[in-house]
Write a protein that holds these residues in place. Structure first.
Motif, PDB file in Angstrom:
ATOM      1  N   GLU A  39      47.235  38.691  26.772  1.00 60.22           N
ATOM      2  CA  GLU A  39      48.112  39.223  27.805  1.00 60.22           C
ATOM      3  C   GLU A  39      48.068  38.353  29.053  1.00 60.22           C
ATOM      4  OE1 GLU A  39      48.866  43.684  27.994  1.00 60.22           O
ATOM      5  OE2 GLU A  39      46.711  43.572  27.457  1.00 60.22           O
ATOM      6  N   ALA A  40      46.856  37.941  29.425  1.00 65.16           N
ATOM      7  CA  ALA A  40      46.717  37.129  30.642  1.00 65.16           C
ATOM      8  C   ALA A  40      47.459  35.804  30.525  1.00 65.16           C
ATOM      9  CB  ALA A  40      45.238  36.877  30.943  1.00 65.16           C
ATOM     10  N   SER A  41      47.545  35.267  29.289  1.00 66.01           N
ATOM     11  CA  SER A  41      48.181  33.958  29.109  1.00 66.01           C
ATOM     12  C   SER A  41      49.674  33.998  29.378  1.00 66.01           C
ATOM     13  CB  SER A  41      47.927  33.451  27.694  1.00 66.01           C
ATOM     14  OG  SER A  41      48.687  34.183  26.739  1.00 66.01           O
ATOM     15  N   THR A  42      50.285  35.208  29.342  1.00 70.85           N
ATOM     16  CA  THR A  42      51.722  35.296  29.581  1.00 70.85           C
ATOM     17  C   THR A  42      52.059  35.367  31.057  1.00 70.85           C
ATOM     18  OG1 THR A  42      51.702  37.708  29.413  1.00 70.85           O
ATOM     19  CG2 THR A  42      52.061  36.457  27.370  1.00 70.85           C
ATOM     20  N   GLY A  43      51.062  35.600  31.913  1.00 73.55           N
ATOM     21  CA  GLY A  43      51.294  35.619  33.345  1.00 73.55           C
ATOM     22  C   GLY A  43      51.854  36.944  33.824  1.00 73.55           C
ATOM     23  N   ASN A  44      52.095  37.022  35.136  1.00 74.95           N
ATOM     24  CA  ASN A  44      52.660  38.239  35.711  1.00 74.95           C
ATOM     25  C   ASN A  44      54.179  38.184  35.683  1.00 74.95           C
ATOM     26  OD1 ASN A  44      53.424  36.583  37.809  1.00 74.95           O
ATOM     27  ND2 ASN A  44      51.737  37.181  39.151  1.00 74.95           N
ATOM     28  N   ILE A  45      54.827  39.072  36.405  1.00 77.29           N
ATOM     29  CA  ILE A  45      56.282  39.200  36.343  1.00 77.29           C
ATOM     30  C   ILE A  45      57.011  37.952  36.791  1.00 77.29           C
ATOM     31  CG2 ILE A  45      56.479  40.150  38.675  1.00 77.29           C
ATOM     32  CD1 ILE A  45      58.505  41.166  35.546  1.00 77.29           C
ATOM     33  N   ILE A  46      56.368  37.157  37.649  1.00 79.74           N
ATOM     34  CA  ILE A  46      57.020  35.921  38.087  1.00 79.74           C
ATOM     35  C   ILE A  46      56.417  34.703  37.396  1.00 79.74           C
ATOM     36  CG2 ILE A  46      57.721  36.838  40.315  1.00 79.74           C
ATOM     37  CD1 ILE A  46      55.381  35.327  41.575  1.00 79.74           C
ATOM     38  N   GLY A  47      55.619  34.937  36.350  1.00 77.89           N
ATOM     39  CA  GLY A  47      55.154  33.831  35.514  1.00 77.89           C
ATOM     40  C   GLY A  47      53.840  33.217  35.914  1.00 77.89           C
ATOM     41  N   ASP A  48      53.163  33.741  36.916  1.00 73.07           N
ATOM     42  CA  ASP A  48      51.887  33.162  37.326  1.00 73.07           C
ATOM     43  C   ASP A  48      50.769  33.606  36.393  1.00 73.07           C
ATOM     44  OD1 ASP A  48      53.001  31.837  39.401  1.00 73.07           O
ATOM     45  OD2 ASP A  48      52.425  33.294  40.949  1.00 73.07           O
ATOM     46  N   VAL A  49      49.891  32.623  36.030  1.00 75.01           N
ATOM     47  CA  VAL A  49      48.743  32.889  35.166  1.00 75.01           C
ATOM     48  C   VAL A  49      47.471  32.646  35.966  1.00 75.01           C
ATOM     49  CG1 VAL A  49      47.503  32.194  33.075  1.00 75.01           C
ATOM     50  CG2 VAL A  49      50.001  32.265  33.079  1.00 75.01           C
ATOM     51  N   ASP A  50      46.532  33.568  35.880  1.00 76.53           N
ATOM     52  CA  ASP A  50      45.242  33.416  36.546  1.00 76.53           C
ATOM     53  C   ASP A  50      44.340  32.586  35.634  1.00 76.53           C
ATOM     54  OD1 ASP A  50      42.742  33.638  37.681  1.00 76.53           O
ATOM     55  OD2 ASP A  50      43.031  35.724  38.313  1.00 76.53           O
ATOM     56  N   GLU A  51      44.284  31.257  35.901  1.00 78.18           N
ATOM     57  CA  GLU A  51      43.522  30.358  35.031  1.00 78.18           C
ATOM     58  C   GLU A  51      42.038  30.698  35.006  1.00 78.18           C
ATOM     59  OE1 GLU A  51      45.552  29.503  37.427  1.00 78.18           O
ATOM     60  OE2 GLU A  51      46.736  27.706  36.973  1.00 78.18           O
ATOM     61  N   GLY A  52      41.492  31.046  36.172  1.00 76.50           N
ATOM     62  CA  GLY A  52      40.071  31.384  36.224  1.00 76.50           C
ATOM     63  C   GLY A  52      39.742  32.582  35.363  1.00 76.50           C
ATOM     64  N   ALA A  53      40.619  33.590  35.425  1.00 77.01           N
ATOM     65  CA  ALA A  53      40.392  34.770  34.602  1.00 77.01           C
ATOM     66  C   ALA A  53      40.457  34.426  33.121  1.00 77.01           C
ATOM     67  CB  ALA A  53      41.430  35.842  34.948  1.00 77.01           C
ATOM     68  N   CYS A  54      41.393  33.558  32.765  1.00 75.60           N
ATOM     69  CA  CYS A  54      41.512  33.146  31.360  1.00 75.60           C
ATOM     70  C   CYS A  54      40.254  32.427  30.882  1.00 75.60           C
ATOM     71  CB  CYS A  54      42.732  32.264  31.167  1.00 75.60           C
ATOM     72  SG  CYS A  54      44.314  33.138  31.305  1.00 75.60           S
ATOM     73  N   LEU A  55      39.724  31.539  31.717  1.00 74.23           N
ATOM     74  CA  LEU A  55      38.513  30.817  31.334  1.00 74.23           C
ATOM     75  C   LEU A  55      37.335  31.765  31.192  1.00 74.23           C
ATOM     76  CD1 LEU A  55      38.892  27.585  33.504  1.00 74.23           C
ATOM     77  CD2 LEU A  55      39.070  27.764  31.018  1.00 74.23           C
ATOM     78  N   LEU A  56      37.251  32.777  32.062  1.00 74.79           N
ATOM     79  CA  LEU A  56      36.178  33.763  31.947  1.00 74.79           C
ATOM     80  C   LEU A  56      36.302  34.536  30.637  1.00 74.79           C
ATOM     81  CD1 LEU A  56      35.991  35.154  35.604  1.00 74.79           C
ATOM     82  CD2 LEU A  56      34.272  33.760  34.427  1.00 74.79           C
ATOM     83  N   LEU A  57      37.521  34.896  30.284  1.00 78.24           N
ATOM     84  CA  LEU A  57      37.733  35.645  29.048  1.00 78.24           C
ATOM     85  C   LEU A  57      37.381  34.816  27.815  1.00 78.24           C
ATOM     86  CD1 LEU A  57      41.053  37.480  29.959  1.00 78.24           C
ATOM     87  CD2 LEU A  57      38.837  38.559  29.501  1.00 78.24           C
ATOM     88  N   VAL A  58      37.680  33.524  27.868  1.00 82.93           N
ATOM     89  CA  VAL A  58      37.341  32.658  26.733  1.00 82.93           C
ATOM     90  C   VAL A  58      35.848  32.686  26.470  1.00 82.93           C
ATOM     91  CG1 VAL A  58      37.276  30.284  25.901  1.00 82.93           C
ATOM     92  CG2 VAL A  58      39.328  31.153  26.995  1.00 82.93           C
ATOM     93  N   ASN A  59      35.078  32.658  27.529  1.00 83.65           N
ATOM     94  CA  ASN A  59      33.623  32.656  27.378  1.00 83.65           C
ATOM     95  C   ASN A  59      33.084  33.987  26.869  1.00 83.65           C
ATOM     96  OD1 ASN A  59      32.496  29.996  28.341  1.00 83.65           O
ATOM     97  ND2 ASN A  59      33.837  30.477  30.057  1.00 83.65           N
ATOM     98  N   GLN A  60      33.914  35.058  26.898  1.00 84.04           N
ATOM     99  CA  GLN A  60      33.500  36.364  26.397  1.00 84.04           C
ATOM    100  C   GLN A  60      33.875  36.562  24.930  1.00 84.04           C
ATOM    101  OE1 GLN A  60      35.066  39.424  29.012  1.00 84.04           O
ATOM    102  NE2 GLN A  60      34.553  38.225  30.841  1.00 84.04           N
ATOM    103  N   LEU A  61      34.616  35.611  24.372  1.00 83.22           N
ATOM    104  CA  LEU A  61      35.085  35.769  22.995  1.00 83.22           C
ATOM    105  C   LEU A  61      33.941  35.622  22.003  1.00 83.22           C
ATOM    106  CD1 LEU A  61      38.388  33.669  23.070  1.00 83.22           C
ATOM    107  CD2 LEU A  61      38.139  36.149  23.341  1.00 83.22           C
ATOM    108  N   THR A  62      34.029  36.376  20.940  1.00 79.00           N
ATOM    109  CA  THR A  62      33.092  36.203  19.832  1.00 79.00           C
ATOM    110  C   THR A  62      33.515  34.976  19.021  1.00 79.00           C
ATOM    111  OG1 THR A  62      34.408  37.533  18.304  1.00 79.00           O
ATOM    112  CG2 THR A  62      32.795  38.698  19.701  1.00 79.00           C
ATOM    113  N   PRO A  63      32.627  34.427  18.208  1.00 73.36           N
ATOM    114  CA  PRO A  63      33.021  33.284  17.365  1.00 73.36           C
ATOM    115  C   PRO A  63      34.258  33.570  16.519  1.00 73.36           C
ATOM    116  CG  PRO A  63      30.646  33.513  17.359  1.00 73.36           C
ATOM    117  CD  PRO A  63      31.179  34.716  18.091  1.00 73.36           C
TER     118      PRO A  63
END
Length: 746
Positions: free
Chosen positions: A193-217
């Motif tokens: 969901e975060a990768s699609t951005g908000n209503i005007i298309g902005d993506v929170d890159e920092g949040a995405c990187l944090l989520l990647v580190n929370q992923l299981t293998p």
């Protein structure tokens, strides 16, 4: 924050992803992208991947008009769409935004002139969100609001496709309210969901990187296969952020895919070389090898440095040679990042097995790197010892014409052949091995040699030309000199090698004619007299001169006049052969004693010319008789040890050059030392054979003190001072190429 994609559709489609590289190259790109889910659209403001099927509606291309499928969709939404404007058929505008469609306030824009229904539903959902009619509120909200907006838009599109009625969520009750921000779901769901951005298309890159580190293998593996989300992240991340992302993904992304996504995300050249090298070095070897076969490798090689350094772990295995022989991208990369000499020493270095060289050369020829290397390599004496060794290693495994090209690089002289005659690969290598252990100044730096030419037969020639002519039968010749018992019974192992050294000796003689001829004439005393009557007269003078008288037919002493001397000289000159191994059989010398003298003959009895020739010849010094008896038979050089001695040594008549010769005791000792009576053929053959004998031991290439050990001090001293050390000679650095021949004991 980042809005939209960093690359347009055309940029992303300009090169292959790793899977395409495996299934058939650029021609399979679109098919492969479809298989991988790599559609070329992606998130801008209110955008989604396009669905299937087209539909009518909208105005003319690029012109405002009503919403496509207006009546059908008004029924679905339960709302009037009169205030909504649709602009269809604007692919260029959408390409700039990296999307297939956008919704902003009451204006919908579509790349296609007839967008599919589900896409129109998706964008209309965003319109209602802008106007507070559905749960996802507009107004530039970020974070969770954007996640809900996209989820809601996609849900409506699916509901429409399935024929379900659209039901207004709770948010519809709060027009203009804040968009829902639900932080529920797994890290992977939230990342998508975060990768699609908000209503005007902005993506929170920092949040995405944090989520990647929370992923299981397993989540990371799933994300690696979710190319739509990966493309969304590429649109948000720059190349530095993408490096962090692919590093966090670990083994879920192969090395080739990591490189691909970094390249898609931004400017590959901005990633430090050290970063690329770490990514490569930490990848499993199987992934490294797959990357080396990636057709898009040239896009990265400038940033990866030289593969010799980068691929250190692979180079320690036999796999390196296998891949040099099979991977065209790797070979092009290696050639582009290496000098010609470095490339040569890599493809024929000690880490390459003999059995791998042929395929490596074939790969070089297929990629054009062989011709480039051959043209760029130093020639002859400009090659260092390592390059010489590498060239010979290649020469041992390739065939013509590549073998002939290597020969010309090594010795700075081409191989040619008489019409109908061809070089064998074995003969080229045998000639190579003999030339390789001679001083470079005599071979590759020899200014009088222009080529080595194959001729028929088992002989060789220099003859004052500029080409060393070598018979193709020399390597199988059973000829041995000096009545050797082995003559005709076995192949002479040094016949070709000796002949090569001998002919090089002729060329050196031509190079150093002044000093060599002075030594021959005044040092060892092997020289010649004039041709013609003058030479015959000089020969006779050297052997004691003309007699003062001769006995006529009546056995009376008669003066041996100047006219008689000229007659003898003419007889000798007429008797001489020319370019032959014997005399002119049509003009034999008089046979001594063949005329009977009779004192009782009348005083007025006159001898015929033939009789007088015999009478005059009978009167000549026996040494003159012996000289021609031995010169006419054999030929002359076979009888060198028995030739008559005179004022300047031993004399003979050379029928090949049609003039008399002499040699002294020093020369006689040198002829004996060479073990070859052909050394006595002429002053030229004397020097050529002395040269061949001086350089006979190939070990002298590294230890020149071993050269000339079997020759007299007079000969070896001249060869060392005036031939070998004229530059002076230095053994090759590092010992040079080990000799591939052994002439000792022959």
């Amino acid at each position: 924050m980042a809005q939209g994609f960093a690359r347009s559709k055309s940029q992303e489609g300009s090169h292959q992803d790793p899977q395409q590289a495996q299934v058939g190259g650029l021609a399979a790109e679109e098919n492969s992208r479809a298989q991988l889910g790599l559609s070329l659209d992606g998130g801008g403001i209110g955008s989604r991947p396009g669905g299937g099927g087209g539909g009518g509606g909208g105005g003319a291309p690029g012109e405002p008009g009503p919403v496509p499928y207006k009546a059908e969709l008004e029924e679905f939404f339960g709302q009037s769409l009169d205030e909504v404007v649709a602009i269809c058929g604007v692919p260029a505008e959408m390409a700039e935004k990296g999307a297939n469609a956008t919704a902003e306030k009451n204006v919908l824009r579509f790349a296609e002139i007839a967008p599919p229904k589900d896409l129109v539903v998706h964008e209309l959902t965003h319109f209602w969100q802008w106007n507070g009619k559905l749960g996802g509120e507009g107004g530039g909200q970020e974070g969770g609001a954007r996640l809900s907006a996209e989820a809601e838009a996609e849900a409506n599109a699916k509901a429409f496709e399935s024929g379900e009625a659209q039901s207004l969520p709770v948010s519809a009750q709060a027009s203009g309210g804040t968009m829902r921000d639900t932080a529920t779901g797994t890290p992977l769901e939230r990342l998508r969901e975060a990768s699609t951005g908000n209503i005007i298309g902005d993506v929170d890159e920092g949040a995405c990187l944090l989520l990647v580190n929370q992923l299981t293998p397993s989540d990371r593996v799933a994300l690696a296969a979710d190319h739509a989300t990966m493309r969304n992240l590429c649109g948000a991340f720059d190349e530095t952020e993408m490096v962090q992302f692919v590093t966090a993904m670990g083994p879920a992304l192969t090395l080739s895919w990591k490189a691909y996504w970094i390249d898609i995300a931004g400017e590959t050249s901005s990633v430090p070389m050290a970063t690329w090298q770490v990514l490569f070095a930490t990848a499993p070897q199987a992934e490294q090898l797959a990357f080396l076969s990636y057709n898009e490798l040239p896009r990265f090689q400038a940033y990866l440095g030289n593969p010799i350094v980068l691929c250190a772990s692979i180079r320690a295995t036999a796999t390196w040679g296998t891949w040099l022989g099979s991977s065209q991208p790797l070979m092009r990369w290696l050639a582009a990042s290496s000098s010609a000499t470095l490339l040569l020493c890599e493809v024929a270095g000690p880490i390459i097995a003999d059995g791998q060289i042929a395929s490596i050369v074939a790969n070089m020829q297929a990629t054009g790197t062989w011709a480039t290397m051959i043209a760029a390599l130093p020639k002859g004496a400009g090659l260092d010892a390592a390059s010489q060794t590498a060239l010979r290693r290649l020469a041992g495994q390739v065939t013509q014409p590549a073998l002939a090209e290597l020969f010309q690089v090594r010795f700075n002289h081409p191989l040619t052949a008489d019409p109908g005659v061809t070089w064998s690969d074995a003969d080229i290598r045998a000639v190579w091995d003999q030339l390789a252990v001679l001083p470079a100044q005599d071979v590759s730096q020899n200014t009088v040699i222009t080529a080595f030419r194959a001729i028929s037969g088992d002989q060789a020639f220099w003859s004052g030309g500029n080409t060393v002519k070598l018979g193709t039968g020399l390597s199988s010749s059973t000829f041995f000199q000096n009545g050797d018992a082995r003559n005709g019974t076995m192949v002479n192992p040094d016949r070709l090698g000796h002949t090569v050294r001998h002919e090089i000796g002729h060329s050196v003689h031509d190079q150093l004619a002044g000093r060599v001829n002075s030594w021959l004439q005044n040092g060892v005393g092997f020289w010649y007299l004039p041709s013609g009557n003058a030479g015959a007269t000089a020969l006779i003078a050297g052997l004691g001169g003309f007699p003062g008288t001769y006995k006529d037919l009546r056995d009376q002493e008669v003066a041996f006049t100047a006219e008689d001397q000229a007659r003898i000289a003419q007889l000798i000159t007429s008797h001489s052969g020319s370019n032959t191994w014997g005399p002119n059989t049509g003009a034999p010398l008089p046979v001594a004693g063949s005329v009977v003298r009779d004192p009782t003959l009348p005083a007025a009895t006159a001898a015929t010319q033939a009789q007088k020739d015999v009478l005059l010849w009978d009167a000549m010094n026996p040494k003159v008789h012996s000289c021609f008896t031995l010169s006419d038979a054999g030929p002359w050089y076979v009888n060198y040890a028995s030739l008559p001695s005179g004022s300047q040594g031993r004399y003979f008549w050379n029928h090949w050059y049609s003039k008399p010769y002499y040699f002294g005791g020093t020369a006689k000792a040198a002829i004996d030392a060479t073990g070859d009576n052909y050394t006595a053929m002429s002053e030229k053959e004397f020097f050529a054979n002395c040269y061949a004998e001086f350089f006979k031991d190939p070990a002298g290439y590294n230890d020149p003190s071993l050269w000339g050990r079997g020759l007299s001090a007079d000969v070896s001293g001249f060869m060392r001072s005036h031939v070998l050390d004229r530059q002076p000679y230095k053994p090759p650095a590092g010992g040079g190429a080990g000799p591939n021949i052994d002439n000792t004991g022959i």
